[in-house]
Scaffold this active site. Structure first.
Site, PDB file in Angstrom:
ATOM      1  N   PHE A 147       4.284   1.077   2.910  1.00 54.43           N
ATOM      2  CA  PHE A 147       2.928   0.694   3.378  1.00 54.43           C
ATOM      3  C   PHE A 147       2.316   1.580   4.139  1.00 54.43           C
ATOM      4  O   PHE A 147       3.076   2.726   4.399  1.00 54.43           O
ATOM      5  CB  PHE A 147       3.034  -0.819   4.076  1.00 54.43           C
ATOM      6  CG  PHE A 147       3.548  -0.496   5.669  1.00 54.43           C
ATOM      7  CD1 PHE A 147       2.970  -0.065   6.945  1.00 54.43           C
ATOM      8  CD2 PHE A 147       5.092  -0.627   5.960  1.00 54.43           C
ATOM      9  CE1 PHE A 147       3.346  -0.005   8.044  1.00 54.43           C
ATOM     10  CE2 PHE A 147       5.659  -0.240   7.075  1.00 54.43           C
ATOM     11  CZ  PHE A 147       4.701  -0.104   8.181  1.00 54.43           C
ATOM     12  N   CYS A 148       1.214   1.633   4.288  1.00 53.43           N
ATOM     13  CA  CYS A 148       0.161   2.692   4.779  1.00 53.43           C
ATOM     14  C   CYS A 148      -1.203   1.834   5.110  1.00 53.43           C
ATOM     15  O   CYS A 148      -1.304   0.693   4.973  1.00 53.43           O
ATOM     16  CB  CYS A 148      -0.202   3.768   3.661  1.00 53.43           C
ATOM     17  SG  CYS A 148      -0.561   3.293   2.075  1.00 53.43           S
ATOM     18  N   THR A 149      -2.226   2.650   5.454  1.00 54.30           N
ATOM     19  CA  THR A 149      -3.391   2.048   5.728  1.00 54.30           C
ATOM     20  C   THR A 149      -4.111   1.080   4.740  1.00 54.30           C
ATOM     21  O   THR A 149      -4.303  -0.212   4.860  1.00 54.30           O
ATOM     22  CB  THR A 149      -4.499   2.978   6.292  1.00 54.30           C
ATOM     23  OG1 THR A 149      -3.624   3.772   7.105  1.00 54.30           O
ATOM     24  CG2 THR A 149      -5.766   2.250   6.800  1.00 54.30           C
ATOM     25  N   ILE A 180      -2.150  -1.867   5.011  1.00 48.84           N
ATOM     26  CA  ILE A 180      -2.023  -2.627   6.127  1.00 48.84           C
ATOM     27  C   ILE A 180      -3.562  -3.539   6.081  1.00 48.84           C
ATOM     28  O   ILE A 180      -3.590  -4.772   6.764  1.00 48.84           O
ATOM     29  CB  ILE A 180      -2.210  -1.940   7.431  1.00 48.84           C
ATOM     30  CG1 ILE A 180      -0.752  -0.935   7.367  1.00 48.84           C
ATOM     31  CG2 ILE A 180      -2.343  -2.724   8.747  1.00 48.84           C
ATOM     32  CD1 ILE A 180      -0.876  -0.165   8.341  1.00 48.84           C
ATOM     33  N   CYS A 235       1.235   4.808   0.244  1.00 43.15           N
ATOM     34  CA  CYS A 235       2.424   3.836  -0.139  1.00 43.15           C
ATOM     35  C   CYS A 235       2.511   3.563  -1.707  1.00 43.15           C
ATOM     36  O   CYS A 235       3.679   3.360  -2.211  1.00 43.15           O
ATOM     37  CB  CYS A 235       2.471   2.377   0.553  1.00 43.15           C
ATOM     38  SG  CYS A 235       0.878   1.647   0.543  1.00 43.15           S
TER      39      CYS A 235
END
Length: 251
Positions: free
Chosen positions: A182-184, A211, A189
């Site tokens: 996951f990432c922003t 996210i 990701c």
């Protein structure tokens, strides 16, 4: 009252005409009084824009008229002030630099897990096949310090180009587990998940929309702190409200 619409989105799609597209998109955004940053590369587009809702949505609608961008799905949040100071459109070698040229997401995505499913997996402690689930934060260490998923794996990288060697040094700890990167907003990701599959990990997913989409579509359960964003809002809470002075979470 929050009246400024903020969007972020990306799409991996071949753009051999990126330099010409830069001028077109810049002129269109300025005409609509938008501010933010658009990154273009041969591998795709990555954008962060803010302005009046009707202007932002008009820009997206015009962009989708190009069939290459028809599937663009921006993530939305609101603020009471404009979080960007100018409008920039840049052509880069990669829209998110990884320095791993074999990664071409436009040629095929890694499987994705939607936010509601990830929330359920984290509540249950395993995926639908009974495998233990781990979340892998692909962001830079200073971003992670503002918030991340409970017990997320964090390799303390300082830039995304450090992710490939970090993975190769530590991928054994991921074996036999279902790994959700996951990432922003999803871009890092996605590349990370493709690389992990190339490196032989079988049960790898990317968090669809990152996210920000998790915040938008769930109650934020299993996430601690806020999400760092690269504009003047600085950090967003799970309800997508901004808290510029939020303290970093305790590690």
């Amino acid at each position: 009252m929050n009246h400024v619409l903020n969007i972020s989105s990306y799409l991996f799609v071949p753009l051999p005409d990126a330099p010409a597209l830069r001028d077109t998109l810049h002129a269109r955004a300025v005409a609509l009084d938008l501010k933010g940053t658009i990154l273009l590369a041969e591998e795709g587009i990555n954008l962060f824009l803010a302005g009046p809702a009707e202007s932002v949505r008009a820009f997206v609608a015009a962009l989708r008229q190009d069939e290459r961008f028809a599937s663009l799905e921006p993530k939305e949040s609101w603020s009471d002030t404009q979080p960007f100071r100018k409008m920039l459109v840049k052509v880069k070698r990669e829209i998110i630099r990884m320095d791993h040229p074999a990664i071409r997401p436009a040629g095929g995505r890694a499987p994705a897990v939607d936010p509601a499913t990830l929330r359920r997996w984290l509540t249950d402690g395993h995926d639908d096949e009974g495998r233990p689930v781990v979340t892998l934060d692909t962001r830079n260490a200073f971003e992670v310090d503002h918030g991340t998923f409970h017990n997320a794996i964090d390799w303390r990288i300082d830039k995304f180009t450090e992710f490939p060697p970090a993975l190769r040094a530590r991928k054994d700890e991921l074996a036999g587990k279902t790994v959700v990167s996951f990432c922003t907003g999803g871009i890092r990701c996605e590349k990370a998940a493709i690389l992990m599959r190339e490196e032989g990990l079988e049960h790898v997913y990317q968090l669809e929309g990152g996210i920000l989409k998790y915040f938008e579509l769930t109650d934020g359960a299993h996430y601690q702190g806020g999400c760092f964003v690269f504009d003047e809002r600085r950090v967003l809470d799970p309800d997508l409200s901004a808290h510029p002075e939020r303290d970093a979470i305790e590690k």
